[in-house]
Scaffold this motif. Structure first.
Motif, PDB file in Angstrom:
ATOM      1  N   LEU A   7       0.827  -1.205   0.000  1.00 46.50           N
ATOM      2  CA  LEU A   7       0.000   0.000   0.000  1.00 46.50           C
ATOM      3  C   LEU A   7       0.866   1.262   0.000  1.00 46.50           C
ATOM      4  O   LEU A   7       0.580   2.220  -0.724  1.00 46.50           O
ATOM      5  CB  LEU A   7      -0.935  -0.012   1.212  1.00 46.50           C
ATOM      6  CG  LEU A   7      -1.917   1.141   1.319  1.00 46.50           C
ATOM      7  CD1 LEU A   7      -2.887   1.114   0.142  1.00 46.50           C
ATOM      8  CD2 LEU A   7      -2.666   1.065   2.629  1.00 46.50           C
ATOM      9  N   ILE A   8       1.922   1.253   0.764  1.00 48.17           N
ATOM     10  CA  ILE A   8       2.838   2.407   0.811  1.00 48.17           C
ATOM     11  C   ILE A   8       3.510   2.605  -0.543  1.00 48.17           C
ATOM     12  O   ILE A   8       3.645   3.733  -1.035  1.00 48.17           O
ATOM     13  CB  ILE A   8       3.873   2.228   1.931  1.00 48.17           C
ATOM     14  CG1 ILE A   8       3.184   2.325   3.290  1.00 48.17           C
ATOM     15  CG2 ILE A   8       4.997   3.252   1.819  1.00 48.17           C
ATOM     16  CD1 ILE A   8       4.067   1.990   4.467  1.00 48.17           C
ATOM     17  N   ILE A   9       3.926   1.519  -1.182  1.00 52.71           N
ATOM     18  CA  ILE A   9       4.582   1.618  -2.491  1.00 52.71           C
ATOM     19  C   ILE A   9       3.612   2.177  -3.537  1.00 52.71           C
ATOM     20  O   ILE A   9       3.971   3.051  -4.335  1.00 52.71           O
ATOM     21  CB  ILE A   9       5.138   0.245  -2.921  1.00 52.71           C
ATOM     22  CG1 ILE A   9       6.313  -0.134  -2.017  1.00 52.71           C
ATOM     23  CG2 ILE A   9       5.573   0.255  -4.371  1.00 52.71           C
ATOM     24  CD1 ILE A   9       6.814  -1.543  -2.209  1.00 52.71           C
ATOM     25  N   ILE A  10       2.386   1.706  -3.525  1.00 52.49           N
ATOM     26  CA  ILE A  10       1.389   2.210  -4.480  1.00 52.49           C
ATOM     27  C   ILE A  10       1.102   3.690  -4.237  1.00 52.49           C
ATOM     28  O   ILE A  10       1.018   4.484  -5.180  1.00 52.49           O
ATOM     29  CB  ILE A  10       0.098   1.365  -4.405  1.00 52.49           C
ATOM     30  CG1 ILE A  10       0.371  -0.036  -4.952  1.00 52.49           C
ATOM     31  CG2 ILE A  10      -1.037   2.024  -5.172  1.00 52.49           C
ATOM     32  CD1 ILE A  10      -0.766  -1.010  -4.757  1.00 52.49           C
ATOM     33  N   ALA A  11       0.980   4.083  -2.964  1.00 47.00           N
ATOM     34  CA  ALA A  11       0.741   5.492  -2.639  1.00 47.00           C
ATOM     35  C   ALA A  11       1.917   6.355  -3.092  1.00 47.00           C
ATOM     36  O   ALA A  11       1.728   7.450  -3.631  1.00 47.00           O
ATOM     37  CB  ALA A  11       0.498   5.655  -1.146  1.00 47.00           C
ATOM     38  N   ALA A  12       3.149   5.876  -2.901  1.00 47.08           N
ATOM     39  CA  ALA A  12       4.329   6.629  -3.328  1.00 47.08           C
ATOM     40  C   ALA A  12       4.353   6.777  -4.845  1.00 47.08           C
ATOM     41  O   ALA A  12       4.691   7.845  -5.367  1.00 47.08           O
ATOM     42  CB  ALA A  12       5.598   5.944  -2.832  1.00 47.08           C
ATOM     43  N   LEU A  13       4.007   5.723  -5.559  1.00 49.99           N
ATOM     44  CA  LEU A  13       3.957   5.805  -7.023  1.00 49.99           C
ATOM     45  C   LEU A  13       2.921   6.821  -7.481  1.00 49.99           C
ATOM     46  O   LEU A  13       3.152   7.576  -8.432  1.00 49.99           O
ATOM     47  CB  LEU A  13       3.637   4.431  -7.625  1.00 49.99           C
ATOM     48  CG  LEU A  13       4.812   3.475  -7.782  1.00 49.99           C
ATOM     49  CD1 LEU A  13       4.311   2.091  -8.173  1.00 49.99           C
ATOM     50  CD2 LEU A  13       5.787   3.995  -8.810  1.00 49.99           C
ATOM     51  N   LEU A  14       1.777   6.842  -6.833  1.00 46.11           N
ATOM     52  CA  LEU A  14       0.729   7.789  -7.214  1.00 46.11           C
ATOM     53  C   LEU A  14       1.120   9.228  -6.889  1.00 46.11           C
ATOM     54  O   LEU A  14       0.820  10.145  -7.652  1.00 46.11           O
ATOM     55  CB  LEU A  14      -0.587   7.436  -6.520  1.00 46.11           C
ATOM     56  CG  LEU A  14      -1.271   6.154  -7.002  1.00 46.11           C
ATOM     57  CD1 LEU A  14      -2.479   5.840  -6.132  1.00 46.11           C
ATOM     58  CD2 LEU A  14      -1.674   6.285  -8.460  1.00 46.11           C
ATOM     59  N   LEU A  15       1.770   9.423  -5.745  1.00 45.95           N
ATOM     60  CA  LEU A  15       2.133  10.786  -5.341  1.00 45.95           C
ATOM     61  C   LEU A  15       3.311  11.353  -6.130  1.00 45.95           C
ATOM     62  O   LEU A  15       3.292  12.501  -6.558  1.00 45.95           O
ATOM     63  CB  LEU A  15       2.456  10.819  -3.851  1.00 45.95           C
ATOM     64  CG  LEU A  15       1.276  10.662  -2.900  1.00 45.95           C
ATOM     65  CD1 LEU A  15       1.772  10.557  -1.467  1.00 45.95           C
ATOM     66  CD2 LEU A  15       0.339  11.847  -3.038  1.00 45.95           C
ATOM     67  N   PHE A  16       4.357  10.554  -6.300  1.00 47.64           N
ATOM     68  CA  PHE A  16       5.594  11.082  -6.866  1.00 47.64           C
ATOM     69  C   PHE A  16       5.847  10.662  -8.302  1.00 47.64           C
ATOM     70  O   PHE A  16       6.633  11.281  -9.007  1.00 47.64           O
ATOM     71  CB  PHE A  16       6.786  10.669  -6.000  1.00 47.64           C
ATOM     72  CG  PHE A  16       6.673  11.136  -4.576  1.00 47.64           C
ATOM     73  CD1 PHE A  16       6.772  12.480  -4.266  1.00 47.64           C
ATOM     74  CD2 PHE A  16       6.455  10.239  -3.555  1.00 47.64           C
ATOM     75  CE1 PHE A  16       6.660  12.919  -2.965  1.00 47.64           C
ATOM     76  CE2 PHE A  16       6.347  10.664  -2.244  1.00 47.64           C
ATOM     77  CZ  PHE A  16       6.442  12.003  -1.950  1.00 47.64           C
ATOM     78  N   PRO A  18       6.781   7.395 -11.158  1.00 50.80           N
ATOM     79  CA  PRO A  18       7.892   6.445 -11.235  1.00 50.80           C
ATOM     80  C   PRO A  18       9.246   7.097 -11.522  1.00 50.80           C
ATOM     81  O   PRO A  18      10.282   6.519 -11.227  1.00 50.80           O
ATOM     82  CB  PRO A  18       7.485   5.508 -12.380  1.00 50.80           C
ATOM     83  CG  PRO A  18       6.501   6.275 -13.178  1.00 50.80           C
ATOM     84  CD  PRO A  18       5.821   7.211 -12.230  1.00 50.80           C
ATOM     85  N   ASN A  19       9.264   8.302 -12.070  1.00 51.60           N
ATOM     86  CA  ASN A  19      10.540   8.953 -12.383  1.00 51.60           C
ATOM     87  C   ASN A  19      11.221   9.534 -11.149  1.00 51.60           C
ATOM     88  O   ASN A  19      12.446   9.613 -11.098  1.00 51.60           O
ATOM     89  CB  ASN A  19      10.328  10.057 -13.420  1.00 51.60           C
ATOM     90  CG  ASN A  19       9.857   9.501 -14.746  1.00 51.60           C
ATOM     91  OD1 ASN A  19      10.128   8.344 -15.069  1.00 51.60           O
ATOM     92  ND2 ASN A  19       9.138  10.309 -15.504  1.00 51.60           N
ATOM     93  N   LYS A  20      10.449   9.967 -10.170  1.00 56.16           N
ATOM     94  CA  LYS A  20      11.018  10.615  -8.988  1.00 56.16           C
ATOM     95  C   LYS A  20      11.406   9.626  -7.889  1.00 56.16           C
ATOM     96  O   LYS A  20      12.179   9.955  -7.003  1.00 56.16           O
ATOM     97  CB  LYS A  20      10.028  11.625  -8.390  1.00 56.16           C
ATOM     98  CG  LYS A  20       9.854  12.857  -9.217  1.00 56.16           C
ATOM     99  CD  LYS A  20      11.050  13.738  -9.059  1.00 56.16           C
ATOM    100  CE  LYS A  20      10.846  15.040  -9.802  1.00 56.16           C
ATOM    101  NZ  LYS A  20      11.958  15.930  -9.667  1.00 56.16           N
ATOM    102  N   LEU A  21      10.861   8.426  -7.903  1.00 57.83           N
ATOM    103  CA  LEU A  21      11.117   7.472  -6.823  1.00 57.83           C
ATOM    104  C   LEU A  21      12.594   7.109  -6.662  1.00 57.83           C
ATOM    105  O   LEU A  21      13.076   7.052  -5.527  1.00 57.83           O
ATOM    106  CB  LEU A  21      10.268   6.219  -6.993  1.00 57.83           C
ATOM    107  CG  LEU A  21       8.811   6.384  -6.595  1.00 57.83           C
ATOM    108  CD1 LEU A  21       8.067   5.077  -6.783  1.00 57.83           C
ATOM    109  CD2 LEU A  21       8.673   6.865  -5.177  1.00 57.83           C
ATOM    110  N   PRO A  22      13.361   6.854  -7.733  1.00 53.42           N
ATOM    111  CA  PRO A  22      14.785   6.556  -7.523  1.00 53.42           C
ATOM    112  C   PRO A  22      15.543   7.714  -6.872  1.00 53.42           C
ATOM    113  O   PRO A  22      16.392   7.502  -6.003  1.00 53.42           O
ATOM    114  CB  PRO A  22      15.319   6.285  -8.926  1.00 53.42           C
ATOM    115  CG  PRO A  22      14.127   5.894  -9.713  1.00 53.42           C
ATOM    116  CD  PRO A  22      12.976   6.662  -9.125  1.00 53.42           C
ATOM    117  N   GLU A  23      15.210   8.937  -7.247  1.00 53.60           N
ATOM    118  CA  GLU A  23      15.855  10.102  -6.634  1.00 53.60           C
ATOM    119  C   GLU A  23      15.513  10.192  -5.147  1.00 53.60           C
ATOM    120  O   GLU A  23      16.381  10.468  -4.313  1.00 53.60           O
ATOM    121  CB  GLU A  23      15.408  11.381  -7.335  1.00 53.60           C
ATOM    122  CG  GLU A  23      15.855  11.482  -8.779  1.00 53.60           C
ATOM    123  CD  GLU A  23      15.255  12.704  -9.464  1.00 53.60           C
ATOM    124  OE1 GLU A  23      14.890  13.666  -8.770  1.00 53.60           O
ATOM    125  OE2 GLU A  23      15.156  12.680 -10.697  1.00 53.60           O
TER     126      GLU A  23
END
Length: 72
Positions: A7-16, A18-23
């Motif tokens: 759930l946390i991973i899905i929320a992070a993908l929606l908020l930020f 896929p391009n910003k997650l590695p940064e």
């Protein structure tokens, strides 16, 4: 446990996105590493207590207490 992480991973993908997650991951990793190094440095620094310095500071504190007065 894994359901919450998903759930946390899905929320992070929606908020930020896929391009910003590695940064963001790199920034969190750097911050965590610096925090660990700082806490390790603090733990390695063991304060050396000087009995003379402690007695002087205790005397100075007692003098300060004697000179204080309550407002009238």
């Amino acid at each position: 446990m894994s359901g919450g992480l998903l759930l946390i991973i899905i929320a992070a993908l929606l908020l930020f996105g896929p391009n910003k997650l590695p940064e963001l991951g790199r920034a969190v990793g750097r911050t965590y590493r610096e925090f660990k190094e700082a806490t390790r440095d603090i733990a390695e620094d063991s304060p050396v207590a000087k009995p003379e310095a402690e007695s002087v500071s205790t005397e100075a504190q007692s003098e300060k207490r004697d000179t204080r007065r309550l407002p009238e």
